[in-house]
Design a protein around this motif. Structure first.
Motif, PDB file in Angstrom:
ATOM      1  N   VAL A 127     -25.698  -6.892 -15.097  1.00 17.27           N
ATOM      2  CA  VAL A 127     -24.815  -5.718 -15.146  1.00 17.27           C
ATOM      3  C   VAL A 127     -25.029  -4.921 -13.868  1.00 17.27           C
ATOM      4  CG1 VAL A 127     -24.398  -3.521 -16.298  1.00 17.27           C
ATOM      5  CG2 VAL A 127     -24.719  -5.590 -17.651  1.00 17.27           C
ATOM      6  N   TYR A 128     -23.953  -4.482 -13.254  1.00 20.93           N
ATOM      7  CA  TYR A 128     -24.039  -3.720 -12.003  1.00 20.93           C
ATOM      8  C   TYR A 128     -24.223  -2.235 -12.307  1.00 20.93           C
ATOM      9  CZ  TYR A 128     -21.960  -8.078 -10.401  1.00 20.93           C
ATOM     10  OH  TYR A 128     -21.701  -9.412 -10.169  1.00 20.93           O
ATOM     11  N   VAL A 129     -25.263  -1.631 -11.721  1.00 18.58           N
ATOM     12  CA  VAL A 129     -25.522  -0.208 -11.894  1.00 18.58           C
ATOM     13  C   VAL A 129     -25.396   0.451 -10.521  1.00 18.58           C
ATOM     14  CG1 VAL A 129     -27.113   1.532 -12.761  1.00 18.58           C
ATOM     15  CG2 VAL A 129     -27.133  -0.767 -13.747  1.00 18.58           C
TER      16      VAL A 129
ATOM     17  N   ALA B 229     -30.425  -0.629 -18.572  1.00 16.64           N
ATOM     18  CA  ALA B 229     -29.809  -0.818 -17.254  1.00 16.64           C
ATOM     19  C   ALA B 229     -30.123   0.358 -16.334  1.00 16.64           C
ATOM     20  CB  ALA B 229     -28.300  -0.993 -17.404  1.00 16.64           C
ATOM     21  N   ILE B 230     -30.031   1.568 -16.867  1.00 22.94           N
ATOM     22  CA  ILE B 230     -30.323   2.748 -16.048  1.00 22.94           C
ATOM     23  C   ILE B 230     -31.792   2.763 -15.639  1.00 22.94           C
ATOM     24  CG2 ILE B 230     -30.393   5.270 -16.058  1.00 22.94           C
ATOM     25  CD1 ILE B 230     -27.959   5.223 -17.900  1.00 22.94           C
TER      26      ILE B 230
ATOM     27  N   GLN C 107     -22.411  -5.779 -21.797  1.00 25.81           N
ATOM     28  CA  GLN C 107     -21.990  -7.168 -21.721  1.00 25.81           C
ATOM     29  C   GLN C 107     -22.063  -7.647 -20.268  1.00 25.81           C
ATOM     30  OE1 GLN C 107     -18.115  -7.639 -23.509  1.00 25.81           O
ATOM     31  NE2 GLN C 107     -18.772  -6.779 -25.477  1.00 25.81           N
ATOM     32  N   PRO C 108     -22.160  -8.977 -20.062  1.00 27.30           N
ATOM     33  CA  PRO C 108     -22.249  -9.493 -18.692  1.00 27.30           C
ATOM     34  C   PRO C 108     -21.111  -8.976 -17.812  1.00 27.30           C
ATOM     35  CG  PRO C 108     -22.726 -11.232 -20.249  1.00 27.30           C
ATOM     36  CD  PRO C 108     -22.277 -10.059 -21.058  1.00 27.30           C
TER      37      PRO C 108
ATOM     38  N   ILE D  87     -30.842  -6.987 -15.233  1.00 33.51           N
ATOM     39  CA  ILE D  87     -30.952  -8.287 -15.890  1.00 33.51           C
ATOM     40  C   ILE D  87     -31.312  -8.081 -17.358  1.00 33.51           C
ATOM     41  CG2 ILE D  87     -32.126 -10.527 -15.858  1.00 33.51           C
ATOM     42  CD1 ILE D  87     -30.375  -9.961 -13.434  1.00 33.51           C
ATOM     43  N   PRO D  88     -30.692  -8.827 -18.280  1.00 29.37           N
ATOM     44  CA  PRO D  88     -31.026  -8.685 -19.706  1.00 29.37           C
ATOM     45  C   PRO D  88     -32.479  -9.040 -19.992  1.00 29.37           C
ATOM     46  CG  PRO D  88     -28.962  -9.876 -19.414  1.00 29.37           C
ATOM     47  CD  PRO D  88     -29.572  -9.758 -18.062  1.00 29.37           C
ATOM     48  N   MET D  89     -32.952  -8.600 -21.159  1.00 31.39           N
ATOM     49  CA  MET D  89     -34.292  -8.938 -21.610  1.00 31.39           C
ATOM     50  C   MET D  89     -34.333 -10.415 -22.033  1.00 31.39           C
ATOM     51  SD  MET D  89     -35.576  -6.063 -21.056  1.00 31.39           S
ATOM     52  CE  MET D  89     -35.043  -4.365 -20.811  1.00 31.39           C
TER      53      MET D  89
END
Length: 348
Positions: free
Chosen positions: A236-238, A261-262, A311-312, A249-251
């Motif tokens: 996910v782009y932050v 994400a933050i 979500q991705p 990156i997800p867990m």
């Protein structure tokens, strides 16, 4: 900005995209999160139900090696060929009668028999009928010495990707993963894709376990392709007013909440971020993207951020405060003003 309420409905205000179309802005609240979870659970349950049908008994196929024994007639054992004490390689088939490309096997006194599609007991009864004219009360046993006709393909984030043979014991999803050496450390267990007959079925193992669904009831069939995606592909782009814009990156379980994400982006920039203007953009490349808004100024909002699952390829954007926006506008205007003054002086 959009009107705040406690429902999961779309707020009346919207943000225009490049084509001028108004994109509805949806507030992130308890009702929205609950609705999203229920929809995800229903979708996952529907996918699982389509894959839980137990396959029928194993049927003989092209390439299988059969061991056919006729008792009290050792001379027929020569038809099996030489019997090595050990198998040189794991890929070497066992000695026996190989089902040819037409699905047939040749047996002494019987000749050519079509075996493809039959179960071992059905082929056994067929051979008994054909041997009775030559022998008095023949006794025949048929078993599969080497399963080679049916296989599934496993690739992606597993330790030993490749094909796996299906035998007379139905292969479950867990067994297929274990045969492939299990998941790697970079595997996204929430994003498995099972391709069957040209249709892709997404599988989410952690969600299935959370909903009480047994993944071991999913059986694979010959020709299935199981792909395990990497967590790097689900990022996910932050961006915006965070301390270090990054690809979150997800867990290991494939989950990534808004607060996760933050946190991976170093949290909000305290001097420039406007916590009331936190947005999640979903489906930015689609014709109808979705835009979610969270006012992160209150402690309660952090609970919502921890429950809101990303979500991705989502985009998390934190806007700047008024002072930052004014500074940016000023930086854009000053060069133009200076250029105008310089031009005026030159003309004089």
């Amino acid at each position: 900005m959009s009107t705040r309420d406690s429902s999961a409905t779309v707020t009346p205000e919207a943000s225009p995209n490049q084509s001028g179309t108004q994109i509805p802005i949806t507030d992130i609240n308890i009702a929205l999160i609950k609705a999203m979870r229920e929809n995800a659970a229903k979708a996952n349950e529907s996918q699982t139900q389509q894959l839980t049908s137990v396959p029928g008994p194993y049927t003989i196929g092209i390439g299988d090696v059969l061991q056919i024994t006729m008792w009290d007639h050792p001379e027929l054992a020569a038809a099996l060929g030489p019997q090595p004490q050990t198998v040189a390689r794991a890929s070497d088939p066992a000695a026996g009668f190989v089902v040819d490309q037409k699905g047939n096997v040749d047996f002494p006194y019987v000749g050519t028999v079509h075996a493809e599609g039959l179960q071992t007991d059905e082929l056994q009864r067929l051979l008994l009928r054909k041997l009775q004219p030559f022998f008095n009360g023949p006794q025949v046993t048929v078993r599969i010495g080497s399963f080679r006709s049916k296989q599934v393909y496993i690739d992606g984030e597993v330790h030993t990707p490749g094909s796996q043979q299906i035998n007379d014991i139905p292969m479950t999803l867990y067994e297929a993963i274990n045969r492939a050496g299990g998941f790697t450390t970079t595997a996204d267990q929430s994003r498995l894709v099972l391709v069957r007959d040209g249709i892709s079925y997404p599988l989410d193992l952690p969600r299935m376990m959370a909903n009480g669904q047994n993944a071991s009831k999913i059986f694979l069939r010959s020709g299935d392709v199981l792909h395990v995606m990497a967590r790097d592909d689900s990022g996910v782009y932050v961006m915006g007013e965070v301390n270090k814009p990054a690809l979150a990156i997800p867990m290991k379980n494939g989950r990534l909440s808004l607060s996760d994400a933050i946190s991976q982006a170093g949290s909000l920039n305290s001097s420039s971020a406007d916590a009331a203007q936190l947005y999640v953009i979903r489906g930015s490349l689609n014709a109808n993207p979705a835009l979610f808004h969270l006012d992160a100024r209150s402690p309660v909002s952090m609970i919502l951020a921890n429950q809101f699952e990303l979500q991705p390829e989502d985009v998390v954007y934190i806007d700047g405060n008024g002072l930052v926006r004014f500074s940016r506008v000023l930086n854009l205007l000053l060069p133009a003003i200076n250029a105008g003054l310089t031009a005026a002086v030159v003309t004089k």
